[in-house]
Design an enzyme around this catalytic site. Sequence first.
Site, PDB file in Angstrom:
ATOM      1  N   PRO A  23       1.121  -1.087   0.180  1.00  0.00           N
ATOM      2  CA  PRO A  23       0.037  -0.125   0.000  1.00  0.00           C
ATOM      3  C   PRO A  23       0.841   1.277  -0.068  1.00  0.00           C
ATOM      4  CG  PRO A  23       0.000  -1.140   2.204  1.00  0.00           C
ATOM      5  CD  PRO A  23       0.738  -2.088   1.069  1.00  0.00           C
ATOM      6  N   GLN A  77      -5.264  -1.861   3.789  1.00  0.00           N
ATOM      7  CA  GLN A  77      -4.404  -1.610   5.178  1.00  0.00           C
ATOM      8  C   GLN A  77      -4.664  -0.333   6.094  1.00  0.00           C
ATOM      9  OE1 GLN A  77      -0.267   0.555   5.237  1.00  0.00           O
ATOM     10  NE2 GLN A  77       0.452  -1.675   5.409  1.00  0.00           N
ATOM     11  N   CYS A 108       5.915   3.195   9.147  1.00  0.00           N
ATOM     12  CA  CYS A 108       5.881   4.676   8.703  1.00  0.00           C
ATOM     13  C   CYS A 108       6.955   5.339   9.528  1.00  0.00           C
ATOM     14  CB  CYS A 108       4.343   5.355   8.824  1.00  0.00           C
ATOM     15  SG  CYS A 108       4.703   7.126   8.283  1.00  0.00           S
ATOM     16  N   LYS A 150       2.538  -5.394   8.967  1.00  0.00           N
ATOM     17  CA  LYS A 150       3.825  -4.899   8.249  1.00  0.00           C
ATOM     18  C   LYS A 150       4.798  -3.991   8.879  1.00  0.00           C
ATOM     19  CE  LYS A 150       5.387  -2.931   3.684  1.00  0.00           C
ATOM     20  NZ  LYS A 150       5.615  -1.819   3.848  1.00  0.00           N
ATOM     21  N   GLY A 236       6.893  -2.162  -3.499  1.00  0.00           N
ATOM     22  CA  GLY A 236       6.393  -1.032  -3.458  1.00  0.00           C
ATOM     23  C   GLY A 236       6.893  -0.089  -4.494  1.00  0.00           C
TER      24      GLY A 236
END
Length: 377
Positions: A23, A77, A108, A150, A236
């Site tokens: 995502p 997500q 993040c 994740k 990604g």
Amino acid sequence: MPALTTTLRIGPYPVDPPVVLAPMAGITNVAFRRLCREYGAGLYVCEMITARAVVERDPKTRHMMAFDPTESPRSVQLYGVDPATMSEAVKIIIGEGLADHIDTNWGCPVAKVCRRGGGAALPYKRRLFANIIAATVAAAQPHGVPVTAKFRIGIDDEHHTYLDAGRIAEAEGAAAVALHARTAAQRYSGQADWTHIAALKQAVRTIPVLGNGDIFTAADAIAMMEKTGCDGVVVGRGCLGRPWLFGELQAAFRGEPLPPGPNLGEVARVLRRHAELLVEHDGPEKGIRDLRKHMAWYFMGFPVGSQLRRELAMVSTPAQLDDLLERLDPTVPFPATAEGPRGRQGSPGKVTLPYGWLDDPDDPSVPFAADLMHSGG
């Protein structure tokens, strides 16, 4: 290339080939996922949404959760820092039939997120992380909806959290875990250290372990699985401006010859298809504006010319896009310089954490205001 024999299941769902689209905020909307799915199978995850926005019934968030009628399983997500909010968001998503798989984001590295204790900072708080995974699984599992997690290696080289995070997620009922093999301090710079994926695979024995980081070609994906023993790969930045990478990945995993890279005419056709899908999802004005960010990625390595590149980056209507694409030489072959890293990279930096964050890893307190909208990692 011989086929790589592997069986990946996320809960009840087989994933063949064992490839997951990561995502990416502002990227993996329904249009881009549809485009990627036209090249190959796998699991395609919607851009990240926040649990709080789901609970608050934010209309923009609901629009982000759009899925194509042929998309199955529908994968979302979810990001949150509060067990109660995550649980309520999952109940809404499942109760309204919005998704079939819930991924959770703990990777993040954005400063404003880690500064509040969210993102890649949160797994350091082991009890809080366990409480969130447990609450999410408890809300999803009775309906047969798998929950995955994740995360990154950790905050920085002095504070690795991934082995504990993997074991905790496994113990609390997660269906799989995925590791982006960088720390938050690295952001997207340098090289991913795949040895940590191998270590996680050794630590987590009963659920699949997926690897993420520096997969820019099909050969990279095969190499990651062979070197680490992971059960699948998460792609990604490598697919930015090249959705056909999923066709190459599918061929590689099946031991088939890789399709040749597209010439400039085919790239223009794919870009036009992307525009069509974005316009269908967001309307012509927003759809074409959203396409602008993809231009440099699509034409990476091609001799397009600086003036035309500028005009493509400022395109505003489908008709204007068609006119600009007509100016390309469709016979130009796919260049070797189009391979390799793409997307954000930047430089490493110190991770700022809430005051006293590192004092007690078993503190289950929910961090304040850490679930604001942000990009994933």
